[in-house]
Each structure stands twice: as structure tokens, then as C-alpha cells.
Write an enzyme that holds these catalytic residues in place. Structure first.
Site, mmCIF file in Angstrom:
data_model
loop_
_atom_site.group_PDB
_atom_site.id
_atom_site.type_symbol
_atom_site.label_atom_id
_atom_site.label_comp_id
_atom_site.label_asym_id
_atom_site.label_seq_id
_atom_site.Cartn_x
_atom_site.Cartn_y
_atom_site.Cartn_z
ATOM 1 C CG ASP A 1 -1.954 1.030 1.291
ATOM 2 O OD1 ASP A 1 -2.363 1.499 0.213
ATOM 3 O OD2 ASP A 1 -2.399 1.376 2.406
ATOM 4 C CD GLU B 1 -3.381 8.485 -4.272
ATOM 5 O OE1 GLU B 1 -3.166 7.452 -3.614
ATOM 6 O OE2 GLU B 1 -3.497 9.599 -3.755
ATOM 7 N N GLY C 1 -7.301 8.738 7.422
ATOM 8 C CA GLY C 1 -7.407 9.054 8.838
ATOM 9 C C GLY C 1 -8.842 9.122 9.343
ATOM 10 C CB SER D 1 -11.875 4.214 7.677
ATOM 11 O OG SER D 1 -10.981 3.119 7.760
ATOM 12 C CG ASP E 1 -4.593 1.472 8.465
ATOM 13 O OD1 ASP E 1 -4.735 0.738 9.459
ATOM 14 O OD2 ASP E 1 -3.529 2.062 8.236
HETATM 15 O O1 TD3 Z 1 -4.159 3.347 2.112
HETATM 16 N N1 TD3 Z 1 -4.965 3.323 3.181
HETATM 17 C C1 TD3 Z 1 -4.478 2.830 4.448
HETATM 18 C C2 TD3 Z 1 -3.191 3.443 4.960
HETATM 19 C C3 TD3 Z 1 -3.148 4.929 5.231
HETATM 20 C C4 TD3 Z 1 -4.049 5.511 6.296
HETATM 21 O O2 TD3 Z 1 -4.133 4.890 7.513
HETATM 22 C C5 TD3 Z 1 -6.264 3.781 3.021
HETATM 23 O O3 TD3 Z 1 -6.594 4.299 1.967
HETATM 24 C C6 TD3 Z 1 -7.279 3.626 4.147
HETATM 25 O O4 TD3 Z 1 -7.507 4.845 4.746
HETATM 26 P P1 TD3 Z 1 -8.392 5.039 6.070
HETATM 27 O O5 TD3 Z 1 -7.639 6.026 6.896
HETATM 28 O O6 TD3 Z 1 -9.736 5.584 5.636
HETATM 29 O O7 TD3 Z 1 -8.571 3.711 6.725
HETATM 30 ZN ZN ZN Z 2 -4.511 5.040 1.001
#
Ligand code: TD3
Ligand code: ZN
Length: 307
Positions: free
Chosen positions: A82, A134, A181, A213, A255
Site C-alpha cells: 500500500d 494513484e 485518517g 474507513s 485501515d
Molecule cells: O491506504 N490506506 C491505508 C493506509 C493509510 C491511512 O491509515 C487507506 O486508503 C485507508 O484509509 P483510512 O484512513 O480511511 O482507513
Molecule cells: Zn490510502
């Protein structure tokens, strides 16, 4: 069954109209919680680590745990890097058996993003691994970097079309208004669905939603009840996720929800059992808390019984 690459799971998801969850892990309990939920629901799953996770735990530990988990699971599992920031990290992941890598050069000028992504595609495809890139840039705490309002931009759909054609990338993460976040929206949560639809139709490849998230109220309340101080948190509501899946999102990253559930559970266990110092008694329920989040996400994504 077992270890497969990202295209393998996402092309099926795109055709059949569901999304596959991509869950970040940094330790054994998180990994087991994620896998338990996916196995129980017969869902394909993507397990992913950032560069920060690799710095924290070491790639040997993360990759060997992940490979072992994938091999013994009777579902399709993708091991994904990631937000890989350099070709060195991409190569490190490929050499350790990752079946998918993200090359995230979205902070670099467009031409540089394009050439780095093209190179990552050439290298990863030699390993039969897939590549995600991205375009545009998300706000928020991304791994260890904080991207502010001024540093964030939404994807340009015409540029996305050209980018996908020129790089041969397997999946694309378009910035459409989410952020990394626990503090994603100040007012009403909104994503640029028109832009998403345009990117989907112009590129034709599986799309990825970062910063997805949901930031469950339950986790925040539990964490705060047992000593945390988290204020003003807001995530992406489930109905928006479902809408985004209808419009071409095939991979949804989570995450923050796992971090919140994990730490809220640890706080609760420690507060409720002040005499306890057996790690297994604390982290056993925590693993279950991670599993519960993933079960819920799989329900929202519609990936159950597709593994
Ligand atoms: O790539 N990630 C996870 C890692 C970075 C942030 O913790 C995401 O796109 C998930 O983001 P989130 O913060 O909405 O779980
Ligand atoms: Zn991300």
C-alpha cells in the site's frame, strides 16, 4: 484459492458488481482478525502493508506471516504493498512474494508519476504481480505524511484515461474527495461521484477507493469511554461506499477502522481487568474486535461467498 494477484480478484468484482476489501495490518492479531472474517464469509480479501508498517515490523515478518496465512486459507488472498513510494520498495515487496504493489507517485509531477508507474508495471508483471497507481492526491495522514488542503487535488478524468493507456496499470486510485485518517469530513460527507463515473468509463479498469474507513461511532465512544480523547471524527457512510461500488470502485481500503477498533478494545480490556497482565487475555478479544469490523465491511462491499 490461496495466493492470487490483484487483477484476478478485481476483474471478477468489476464484472459482478461488488468490491474486495483491502485491510492494512502491522501485527499478527490484526492479520488473524482479517483472515478469520474473510474465511468465515468465503470472501476474497486483500491484505496490505504500507512502507511504515514494513519499517515497523520488518518485511520478513510481515511477508512470511501473510504468505503463510494466504496459503492455508481456502479463499483468494492478495498480498499488496500500500502506498509504495519508490521502485526500491516495489522490488522489495515483489521479491518477498507480494502479488500486488501500489506505486504512489501522486505527490510528484504528472510525467514523473507516469514514468515511475510504467516502470513499476514492467517490473511487477515479470513476477505475475499487479500494479495500482494513484492520480490526484488525498488529504489526511497518509502513512507517516500529513497532506493538507493545499496539497490535495482531485483526479482529472481525461488525464486518467491517458495515464492508464500509457502505463498499462491494472488498477487506479482516483482522488474523489476522501481523505486518510479519522477526520474526513467537517460537514456532510460528499464524494465527487460524477468524476468517479467519468474516470470509470474513460479508463475501463478496476478503481480503488482510498481513505474509505467508516469511522464507527461505537469504536470512538468505546475509546473515549476508556480514556481516549478523539473529537470530531467522521468517516465515509456505508451508503456512499455502496454508491461508489456501483460506479466502478472494486477495491476499498480500510485501515483507520481497524486501528480504532484495536486500540478501543485494548483500552477496554485493560480498564476492565486492571489485575491482568497476560497478553493473550488482552489481545484475544482485540483480535475479535478487528474481525467484527472486517465482517461488517465484507457485508457492505458484497464480497461474501465470492472467494
Ligand atoms: O491506504 N490506506 C491505508 C493506509 C493509510 C491511512 O491509515 C487507506 O486508503 C485507508 O484509509 P483510512 O484512513 O480511511 O482507513
Ligand atoms: Zn490510502
Amino acid at each position: 484459492m490461496g495466493l492470487v494477484n490483484l487483477s484476478h480478484v478485481l476483474l471478477k468484482a468489476k464484472e459482478r458488481g461488488y468490491a474486495v476489501g483491502a485491510f492494512n495490518f502491522v501485527n499478527m492479531e490484526m492479520l488473524q482478525g482479517i483472515l478469520d472474517a474473510a474465511v468465515e464469509t468465503h470472501s476474497p480479501v486483500i491484505i496490505q502493508t504500507t512502507e511504515g508498517a514494513i519499517e515497523y515490523a520488518g518485511i520478513d515478518y510481515l511477508a512470511s506471516m501473510a504468505r503463510m496465512a494466504a496459503e492455508k486459507a481456502n479463499i483468494e488472498v492478495v498480498i499488496h504493498l500500500d502506498h509504495g513510494k519508490s521502485l526500491d520498495t516495489v522490488m522489495l515487496a515483489l521479491e518477498h512474494g507480494y502479488t500486488s504493489v501500489m506505486i504512489d507517485a501522486s505527490d510528484k509531477p504528472y510525467k514523473e508519476n507516469l514514468s515511475l508507474t510504467k516502470e513499476a508495471v514492467d517490473r511487477a508483471h515479470k513476477f505475475n504481480a499487479s500494479v495500482e497507481a494513484e492520480l490526484g492526491r488525498l488529504k489526511g495522514i497518509e502513512d507517516n505524511v500529513n497532506v493538507d488542503d493545499a496539497g490535495s487535488t482531485l483526479v482529472d478524468p481525461e488525464q486518467a484515461k491517458e495515464f492508464v493507456k500509457a502505463t498499462g496499470v491494472d488498477a487506479l486510485a482516483p482522488a474523489i474527495g476522501t481523505s486518510h485518517g479519522a477526520f474526513k469530513f467537517k460537514g456532510t460527507p460528499r464524494l465527487d461521484m460524477k468524476r468517479l463515473e467519468l474516470v470509470a468509463s474513460l479508463t475501463g479498469i478496476p478503481l480503488v477507493l482510498h481513505g474509505a474507513s467508516s469511522v464507527p461511532k461505537g469504536s470512538i465512544e468505546k475509546a473515549n469511554k476508556y480514556g481516549a480523547n478523539i473529537k470530531g471524527a467522521a468517516g465515509v457512510p456505508d451508503d456512499i461506499i455502496k454508491q461508489a461500488i456501483k460506479q466502478g470502485i472494486c477495491k476499498v481500503n480500510t485501515d483507520t477502522d481497524l486501528r480504532l477498533a484495536f486500540t478501543a478494545s485494548v483500552r477496554e480490556e485493560l480498564a476492565k481487568h486492571p489485575e491482568e497482565f497476560d497478553l493473550r487475555k488482552i489481545l484475544g478479544p482485540t483480535r475479535q474486535a478487528v474481525k467484527a469490523i472486517v465482517l461488517n465491511r465484507i457485508g457492505v462491499f458484497g464480497s461474501g461467498n465470492r472467494g
